[in-house]
Design a protein around this motif. Structure first.
Motif, PDB file in Angstrom:
ATOM      1  N   ILE A  93      -6.588  -3.892  -3.375  1.00  0.00           N
ATOM      2  CA  ILE A  93      -5.143  -3.850  -3.082  1.00  0.00           C
ATOM      3  C   ILE A  93      -4.843  -4.558  -1.765  1.00  0.00           C
ATOM      4  CG2 ILE A  93      -3.234  -2.277  -2.478  1.00  0.00           C
ATOM      5  CD1 ILE A  93      -4.620  -0.239  -4.434  1.00  0.00           C
TER       6      ILE A  93
ATOM      7  N   MET B 238       0.848  -1.205   0.000  1.00  0.00           N
ATOM      8  CA  MET B 238       0.000   0.000   0.000  1.00  0.00           C
ATOM      9  C   MET B 238       0.882   1.253   0.000  1.00  0.00           C
ATOM     10  SD  MET B 238      -3.356   0.668   0.436  1.00  0.00           S
ATOM     11  CE  MET B 238      -4.141   2.263   0.501  1.00  0.00           C
TER      12      MET B 238
ATOM     13  N   GLU C 104     -17.255   4.827  -4.353  1.00  0.00           N
ATOM     14  CA  GLU C 104     -17.373   3.366  -4.461  1.00  0.00           C
ATOM     15  C   GLU C 104     -16.147   2.786  -5.166  1.00  0.00           C
ATOM     16  OE1 GLU C 104     -22.242   2.923  -4.640  1.00  0.00           O
ATOM     17  OE2 GLU C 104     -21.080   2.617  -6.459  1.00  0.00           O
ATOM     18  N   GLU C 105     -15.727   3.478  -6.216  1.00  0.00           N
ATOM     19  CA  GLU C 105     -14.564   3.010  -6.975  1.00  0.00           C
ATOM     20  C   GLU C 105     -13.321   2.980  -6.083  1.00  0.00           C
ATOM     21  OE1 GLU C 105     -14.487   4.346 -11.176  1.00  0.00           O
ATOM     22  OE2 GLU C 105     -12.453   4.932 -10.682  1.00  0.00           O
TER      23      GLU C 105
ATOM     24  N   ASP D 125      -4.669   9.670  -6.751  1.00  0.00           N
ATOM     25  CA  ASP D 125      -4.912  10.408  -7.981  1.00  0.00           C
ATOM     26  C   ASP D 125      -6.356  10.294  -8.479  1.00  0.00           C
ATOM     27  OD1 ASP D 125      -4.126  12.146  -9.957  1.00  0.00           O
ATOM     28  OD2 ASP D 125      -3.639  10.536 -11.378  1.00  0.00           O
ATOM     29  N   PHE D 126      -7.292  10.331  -7.532  1.00  0.00           N
ATOM     30  CA  PHE D 126      -8.706  10.406  -7.910  1.00  0.00           C
ATOM     31  C   PHE D 126      -9.065  11.878  -8.060  1.00  0.00           C
ATOM     32  CE2 PHE D 126     -11.164   6.408  -7.451  1.00  0.00           C
ATOM     33  CZ  PHE D 126     -10.109   5.563  -7.165  1.00  0.00           C
ATOM     34  N   GLU D 127     -10.106  12.129  -8.873  1.00  0.00           N
ATOM     35  CA  GLU D 127     -10.558  13.510  -9.036  1.00  0.00           C
ATOM     36  C   GLU D 127     -11.400  13.890  -7.819  1.00  0.00           C
ATOM     37  OE1 GLU D 127     -12.705  15.368 -12.737  1.00  0.00           O
ATOM     38  OE2 GLU D 127     -10.990  14.115 -13.285  1.00  0.00           O
TER      39      GLU D 127
ATOM     40  N   SER E 219     -20.136   7.543  -7.037  1.00  0.00           N
ATOM     41  CA  SER E 219     -19.500   6.531  -7.889  1.00  0.00           C
ATOM     42  C   SER E 219     -17.999   6.478  -7.640  1.00  0.00           C
ATOM     43  CB  SER E 219     -19.733   6.849  -9.362  1.00  0.00           C
ATOM     44  OG  SER E 219     -21.046   6.570  -9.686  1.00  0.00           O
TER      45      SER E 219
ATOM     46  N   LEU F  15     -13.531   0.127  -3.569  1.00  0.00           N
ATOM     47  CA  LEU F  15     -13.268  -1.163  -4.223  1.00  0.00           C
ATOM     48  C   LEU F  15     -11.777  -1.312  -4.547  1.00  0.00           C
ATOM     49  CD1 LEU F  15     -16.382  -1.357  -6.565  1.00  0.00           C
ATOM     50  CD2 LEU F  15     -15.952  -2.712  -4.520  1.00  0.00           C
ATOM     51  N   GLU F  16     -11.168  -0.197  -4.945  1.00  0.00           N
ATOM     52  CA  GLU F  16      -9.749  -0.251  -5.310  1.00  0.00           C
ATOM     53  C   GLU F  16      -8.882  -0.533  -4.076  1.00  0.00           C
ATOM     54  OE1 GLU F  16      -8.798   2.053  -8.443  1.00  0.00           O
ATOM     55  OE2 GLU F  16      -6.834   1.110  -8.538  1.00  0.00           O
TER      56      GLU F  16
ATOM     57  N   LEU G 249       2.461   2.018  -3.302  1.00  0.00           N
ATOM     58  CA  LEU G 249       1.528   2.551  -4.298  1.00  0.00           C
ATOM     59  C   LEU G 249       1.218   4.025  -4.053  1.00  0.00           C
ATOM     60  CD1 LEU G 249      -0.148   1.364  -6.716  1.00  0.00           C
ATOM     61  CD2 LEU G 249      -2.070   1.424  -5.148  1.00  0.00           C
TER      62      LEU G 249
END
Lengths: 426, 191
Positions: free
Chosen positions: B112, B27, B103-104, B92-94, B100, B107-108, B30
């Motif tokens: 991991i 983790m 949730e993404e 690096d998510f917006e 949504s 899940l990510e 990453l």
């Protein structure tokens, strides 16, 4: 081995699932027909091209996934629910389908070299448009069903309320019929009691007259001994008191029967439903009748200040409904007051309308309570002491009569109901 | 009921310490940020204990990922809702995250951590377990009517000190799988 690899590649090319393999530099080393053909972008041969150049809009998301797979040697996923259209691909049903863009589930699978390091990454794109559309349609259907269910529940509540009101009306009608029967039964005996009392009043007056004359004659003519004996007897039996009290007793009894007659009349008036017909109704008379019936409730609770017009206050109304309205509002006012309160009832003739005001100086209501008083089953009374239907019924009666109603209330200062009925010219 | 001897528990604890440490490293690699972890707890649980524990974590998002093979079970990951934005930025998510994207992200992170935890754990014991795709999990709806009487649960907490990010990974092994797990552990203890 080479043969096997060739066969595998052949299978990959033929697969109806889109497959694209890249190396660590994100250069496309393989893309099968389903991948290249599915793309909405017009692309020459993809092999050897950089993923960043082919998909500049998607690369931020793709890089995140790809980096994670290369760093962790672990597959990663993307679902249509969160990201429906990762790659610009058209639906596999361009003619018969409803959707133009393909809903995709994407798997990012690490491909390991003999040293167990990730050398390549394979992206497998599954077309889940049909499932996604079905799911979305089910969700819409569920939302529509839930809305319908809520509407049905509301309707059910309204029906329940209507049924309760009907039950209440039926109860009132039964009470009315009972009252009418009782009134009729009482009327007959009260009639002959009153008639007999009137005759008794006449006889008593005559007998007292005769006795007084006899006494005067005896005083003049009889022997002193006889007079003394008679006076002694009169005194012992209290005849003088009887003579003065008897007319009063009869007078009071007659007044009592008159009161019984008036109550019975009011009860009959109240119980007469006139088949719920619409009539030109004198509001003043109905107010008087309601107050007479409620006299017993009122006398220990409040002083009544009544102001009625001299002429008839005629409205086009259902008599029983208006009586019910008065009963409900007056009883509520009485329950809100501590002895001795002041109940003001004023009926005034306006231009083409009749205004009725019923005001108490009881405990009043706060704005929250005030906003809910016409809700069926809303009550501030203890459980079992109020149905919470009284003012709901008043509201319905006002609506039924095309009348208007205003309620003002201040906690601690009292409440006033102001009704405005359309006048009736007979 | 699953019973572990003291030696078995100690050995399992040691394996867990190593594999969870590897997961924290993965983790950290990453997101380029130091990740700390709690000492993994190993306990047996009834469905009621499990339900009570999940319900106690009401301020979290949940995701689950099943695994099949020599070991069968599920990895359940909870991520505290108020720490999501911080980790999203690192990944690096917006921002800001909509539902949504949240949730993404969940899940990510789940994918991991589950993979790293399970891989470290199974590779040390030379057991195989294949992870399925992660899915969102709404506990109140699912834990009714469980058809198991006890599970072995390995519980570890990952944190990023400077941020509010706090995630908990629960690896639940079914009753049959616990026997499979104990075979290599007993072999290790006897050797």
């Amino acid at each position: 081995m080479k043969k096997n690899e060739l066969k595998l590649e052949h299978v990959l090319v033929q697969l109806p699932i889109a497959v694209c393999i890249i190396d660590e530099a994100r250069t496309i080393v393989f893309a099968n027909a389903a991948f290249s053909g599915g793309l909405t972008l017009r692309q020459e041969d993809l092999t050897g091209r950089l993923l960043d150049d082919v998909f500049p809009e998607q690369i931020r998301f793709l890089k995140r996934k790809i980096n994670s797979v290369f760093a962790l040697k672990n597959p990663s996923f993307s679902y249509w629910q969160q990201r429906p259209h990762v790659f610009p691909m058209s639906s596999s049903r361009p003619i018969t389908g409803d959707e133009s863009a393909m809903y995709q589930n994407v798997q990012f699978i690490p491909l390991l070299d003999p040293a167990d390091e990730v050398s390549h990454l394979c992206m497998v794109i599954s077309d889940v448009t049909a499932e996604a559309i079905y799911f979305l349609q089910q969700s819409e259907l569920k939302a529509a069903l839930e809305e319908e269910h809520q509407q049905l529940q509301k309707l059910h509540a309204e029906l329940k309320q209507a049924q309760q009101q009907m039950l209440q009306s039926e109860k009132m009608a039964s009470i009315g019929q009972l009252a009418a029967g009782v009134a009729h039964e009482i009327n007959n005996p009260v009639g002959f009691v009153r008639s007999n009392l009137e005759t008794m009043q006449d006889y008593t007056s005559k007998l007292i007259n005769v006795m007084e004359r006899q006494q005067k004659i005896i005083q003049k003519q009889a022997e002193p001994r006889f007079i003394a004996l008679l006076n002694d007897l009169y005194e012992r039996l209290g005849v003088a008191f009887i003579q003065s009290d008897l007319p009063e007793l009869i007078e009071e009894s007659l007044a009592g029967t008159e009161r019984v007659r008036s109550i019975v009349k009011s009860l009959r008036d109240f119980a007469t439903y006139d088949d719920e017909g619409w009539v030109g109704l004198d509001l003043s008379a109905v107010i008087r009748s309601a107050l007479a019936l409620l006299e017993n409730e009122i006398k220990y609770k409040a002083k009544v200040e009544l102001e009625l017009p001299e002429q008839n206050a005629l409205i086009w109304a259902k008599a029983a409904s208006i009586r019910q309205l008065l009963f409900n509002v007056i009883l509520n006012a009485l329950q809100a007051m501590q002895p001795m309160g002041l109940l003001k009832i004023r009926c005034t003739l306006q231009q083409g309308s009749i205004e009725l005001m019923i005001q108490d100086n009881g405990c009043g209501m706060d704005s929250d309570t005030l906003s809910r008083i016409f809700e069926p089953f809303f009550t501030t009374k203890m459980v079992g002491q109020g149905t919470g239907l009284g003012l709901a019924e008043v509201y319905n009666i006002v609506q039924e009569h095309d009348a208007t109603m205003q309620v003002e209330s201040q906690p601690g200062a009292g409440t006033s109901f102001r009704f405005c009925f359309k006048g009736f010219r007979g | 009921m699953i019973n572990l001897s003291e030696d078995e528990r100690d050995a399992l604890q040691e394996i867990m310490n190593i594999s969870m440490g590897q997961a924290a490293n993965a983790m950290a690699r990453l997101i380029q940020t130091k990740v700390t972890l709690s000492v993994p707890a190993i306990r047996t649980m009834t469905p009621q204990d499990f339900q009570a524990m999940i319900h106690g974590m009401s301020n979290s998002w949940f995701a689950r990922q099943s695994f099949l093979g020599a070991l069968r079970g599920e990895v359940i990951t909870s991520i505290q809702k108020n720490g999501c934005e911080a980790i999203a930025e690192l990944m690096d998510f917006e921002l800001p995250l909509d539902l949504s994207a949240t949730e993404e992200l969940v899940l990510e992170v789940t994918n991991i951590l589950s993979a790293a935890c399970l891989h470290g754990f199974t590779s040390q014991l030379e057991l195989s377990a294949q992870l399925a795709m992660p899915a969102f999990y709404y506990p109140g709806k699912i834990t009714q009517g469980a058809d198991w009487s006890s599970i072995l649960l390995m519980d570890v907490d990952f944190r990023i000190e400077q941020m509010q990010f706090d995630t908990r990974v629960l690896i639940g092994l079914s009753e049959g799988s616990t026997d499979q797990l104990l075979i290599p552990i007993r072999a290790l203890l006897e050797s």
